[in-house]
Scaffold this motif. Structure first.
Motif, PDB file in Angstrom:
ATOM      1  N   ALA A  17       0.850  -1.189   0.088  1.00  0.00           N
ATOM      2  CA  ALA A  17      -0.033  -0.044   0.032  1.00  0.00           C
ATOM      3  C   ALA A  17       0.867   1.091   0.073  1.00  0.00           C
ATOM      4  N   VAL A  18       1.865   1.260   0.437  1.00  0.00           N
ATOM      5  CA  VAL A  18       2.906   2.297   0.687  1.00  0.00           C
ATOM      6  C   VAL A  18       3.700   2.458  -0.706  1.00  0.00           C
ATOM      7  N   LEU A  19       3.984   1.455  -1.091  1.00  0.00           N
ATOM      8  CA  LEU A  19       4.561   1.662  -2.545  1.00  0.00           C
ATOM      9  C   LEU A  19       3.623   2.045  -3.702  1.00  0.00           C
ATOM     10  N   SER A  20       2.123   1.859  -3.560  1.00  0.00           N
ATOM     11  CA  SER A  20       1.256   2.241  -4.344  1.00  0.00           C
ATOM     12  C   SER A  20       0.665   3.524  -4.063  1.00  0.00           C
ATOM     13  N   LYS A  21       1.447   4.149  -3.101  1.00  0.00           N
ATOM     14  CA  LYS A  21       1.032   5.579  -2.834  1.00  0.00           C
ATOM     15  C   LYS A  21      -0.475   5.542  -2.105  1.00  0.00           C
ATOM     16  N   LYS A  22      -1.035   4.610  -1.563  1.00  0.00           N
ATOM     17  CA  LYS A  22      -2.387   4.618  -0.932  1.00  0.00           C
ATOM     18  C   LYS A  22      -2.164   4.898   0.381  1.00  0.00           C
ATOM     19  N   ILE A  23      -1.190   4.762   1.201  1.00  0.00           N
ATOM     20  CA  ILE A  23      -1.011   5.093   2.607  1.00  0.00           C
ATOM     21  C   ILE A  23       0.419   5.808   2.713  1.00  0.00           C
ATOM     22  N   SER A  24       0.805   6.508   3.805  1.00  0.00           N
ATOM     23  CA  SER A  24       1.929   6.959   4.413  1.00  0.00           C
ATOM     24  C   SER A  24       2.876   6.076   4.895  1.00  0.00           C
ATOM     25  N   LEU A  51      11.347  -9.013  -0.439  1.00  0.00           N
ATOM     26  CA  LEU A  51      11.282 -10.251  -1.375  1.00  0.00           C
ATOM     27  C   LEU A  51      10.037 -10.404  -1.929  1.00  0.00           C
ATOM     28  N   ILE A  52       9.000  -9.866  -1.387  1.00  0.00           N
ATOM     29  CA  ILE A  52       7.499 -10.009  -2.011  1.00  0.00           C
ATOM     30  C   ILE A  52       7.052  -8.673  -2.284  1.00  0.00           C
ATOM     31  N   SER A  53       6.673  -7.624  -1.280  1.00  0.00           N
ATOM     32  CA  SER A  53       6.107  -6.304  -1.827  1.00  0.00           C
ATOM     33  C   SER A  53       6.846  -5.568  -2.964  1.00  0.00           C
ATOM     34  N   VAL A  54       8.219  -5.386  -2.542  1.00  0.00           N
ATOM     35  CA  VAL A  54       9.140  -4.617  -3.523  1.00  0.00           C
ATOM     36  C   VAL A  54       9.245  -5.239  -4.930  1.00  0.00           C
ATOM     37  N   VAL A  55       9.259  -6.620  -4.930  1.00  0.00           N
ATOM     38  CA  VAL A  55       9.781  -7.391  -6.177  1.00  0.00           C
ATOM     39  C   VAL A  55       8.557  -7.436  -6.967  1.00  0.00           C
ATOM     40  N   TYR A  56       7.466  -7.551  -6.235  1.00  0.00           N
ATOM     41  CA  TYR A  56       6.204  -7.776  -7.308  1.00  0.00           C
ATOM     42  C   TYR A  56       5.554  -6.454  -7.499  1.00  0.00           C
ATOM     43  N   TRP A  57       5.482  -5.383  -6.719  1.00  0.00           N
ATOM     44  CA  TRP A  57       5.402  -3.995  -7.066  1.00  0.00           C
ATOM     45  C   TRP A  57       6.240  -3.526  -8.053  1.00  0.00           C
ATOM     46  N   ALA A  58       7.461  -3.808  -8.021  1.00  0.00           N
ATOM     47  CA  ALA A  58       8.489  -3.391  -9.187  1.00  0.00           C
ATOM     48  C   ALA A  58       7.966  -4.042 -10.716  1.00  0.00           C
ATOM     49  N   ALA A  59       7.484  -5.470 -10.368  1.00  0.00           N
ATOM     50  CA  ALA A  59       7.149  -6.139 -11.546  1.00  0.00           C
ATOM     51  C   ALA A  59       5.730  -5.609 -12.199  1.00  0.00           C
ATOM     52  N   TYR A  60       4.992  -5.397 -11.470  1.00  0.00           N
ATOM     53  CA  TYR A  60       3.513  -5.413 -11.800  1.00  0.00           C
ATOM     54  C   TYR A  60       2.791  -3.864 -11.584  1.00  0.00           C
ATOM     55  N   LEU A  61       3.262  -3.321 -10.672  1.00  0.00           N
ATOM     56  CA  LEU A  61       2.416  -2.007 -10.258  1.00  0.00           C
ATOM     57  C   LEU A  61       3.175  -0.854 -10.685  1.00  0.00           C
ATOM     58  N   ARG A  62       4.464  -0.916 -10.559  1.00  0.00           N
ATOM     59  CA  ARG A  62       5.438   0.318 -10.692  1.00  0.00           C
ATOM     60  C   ARG A  62       5.071   1.373 -11.784  1.00  0.00           C
TER      61      ARG A  62
END
Length: 265
Positions: free
Chosen positions: A94-101, A243-254
């Motif tokens: 949620a932080v990486l997707s800018k939904k929360i601080s 290993l999960i949030s950053v990797v999948y965020w970079a792969a799918y949502l960045r």
């Protein structure tokens, strides 16, 4: 459709993490208490199953314990509960997707950690100590031996072990997000959780149960516990958030923030 694709899981995880961070403190404490208690009940079941297994059974005994341990996360995901290690995956999404601080993440982790600890101590003290489920015969021996194994690890060993643990635990929650049926969620949870327990990785909330249970039985000290808590907390955070949030965020949502809505069209 009976399941979400990996892309859809990523967006669902970010949305779920935002909802978790927005919970009132009272809900975090209540659900966090249940989360800590449920994981501890799974660990207690593990100990009660394997403590008296003959040594000749070898690692099959460890497998049997690992096979019943997932009860805890199954209860949390299906019945409801907040678990720090799962939140170490979902809330950073949620932080990486800018939904929360970042402040909301710290708030969530702080209160859920406290609540998980209270829930774990509740089970360790009342069921383990008062009822005596971890303080008699082979059950006492197994509880102390498991706690000793956790405490014998060096800072670096405990940290790296904890990274591996929450890589698997986070993936269990991640895959449970994919399933839309209760049976699918149970299967998604069971294999990764069984794996981390059979391997012997360190889980910060599980350790909140087994080490205090050994302390209540007269072994070790609270300073011993603290020396384990710090590296395991850090390692679990790395496993779930990196290993999960950053990797999948970079792969799918960045660069593709609306993939979920596009796939539904």
């Amino acid at each position: 459709m009976g399941f979400r694709t990996p892309v859809q899981i990523a967006e669902f995880a970010a949305e779920t993490g935002a909802k978790k961070a927005a919970l009132p403190i009272s809900s975090m404490l209540l659900l966090g208490f249940l989360g800590g208690a449920f994981i501890s009940l799974g660990f207690l079941l593990d100990i009660r199953v394997i403590a008296d297994i003959p040594k000749e059974w070898g690692t099959f005994g460890s497998f049997l314990g690992a096979a019943v341990f997932p009860l805890g996360l199954i209860l949390i995901v299906i019945a409801g509960g907040e678990l720090l290690t799962g939140n170490m995956m979902a809330v950073p999404m949620a932080v990486l997707s800018k939904k929360i601080s970042v402040g909301s993440l710290i708030r969530n982790w702080f209160w859920v950690t406290i609540a998980n600890f209270i829930g774990a101590i509740f089970v360790a003290y009342f069921f383990g100590h008062v009822v005596g489920l971890t303080e008699a015969g082979p059950f006492l021996h197994k509880t102390v031996a498991v706690a000793q194994g956790k405490l014998d690890a060096t800072f670096v060993q405990a940290l790296v072990s904890a990274v591996g643990c929450n890589w698997l635990v986070g993936l269990a929650v991640w895959m449970a997000y994919s399933a839309e049926s209760i049976g699918g969620k149970i299967l998604a949870i069971w294999f990764p959780i069984m794996g981390f327990v059979a391997i012997g990785f360190q889980h910060v909330v599980a350790n909140m149960f087994v080490i205090p249970a050994a302390i209540f039985a007269g072994s070790f000290t609270w300073m011993d516990y603290l020396s384990n808590f710090v590296p395991v907390f850090i390692g679990n955070a790395i496993g779930g958030a990196v290993l999960i949030s950053v990797v999948y965020w970079a792969a799918y949502l960045r660069k593709q923030p609306s993939l979920l809505s596009n796939e539904k069209k």
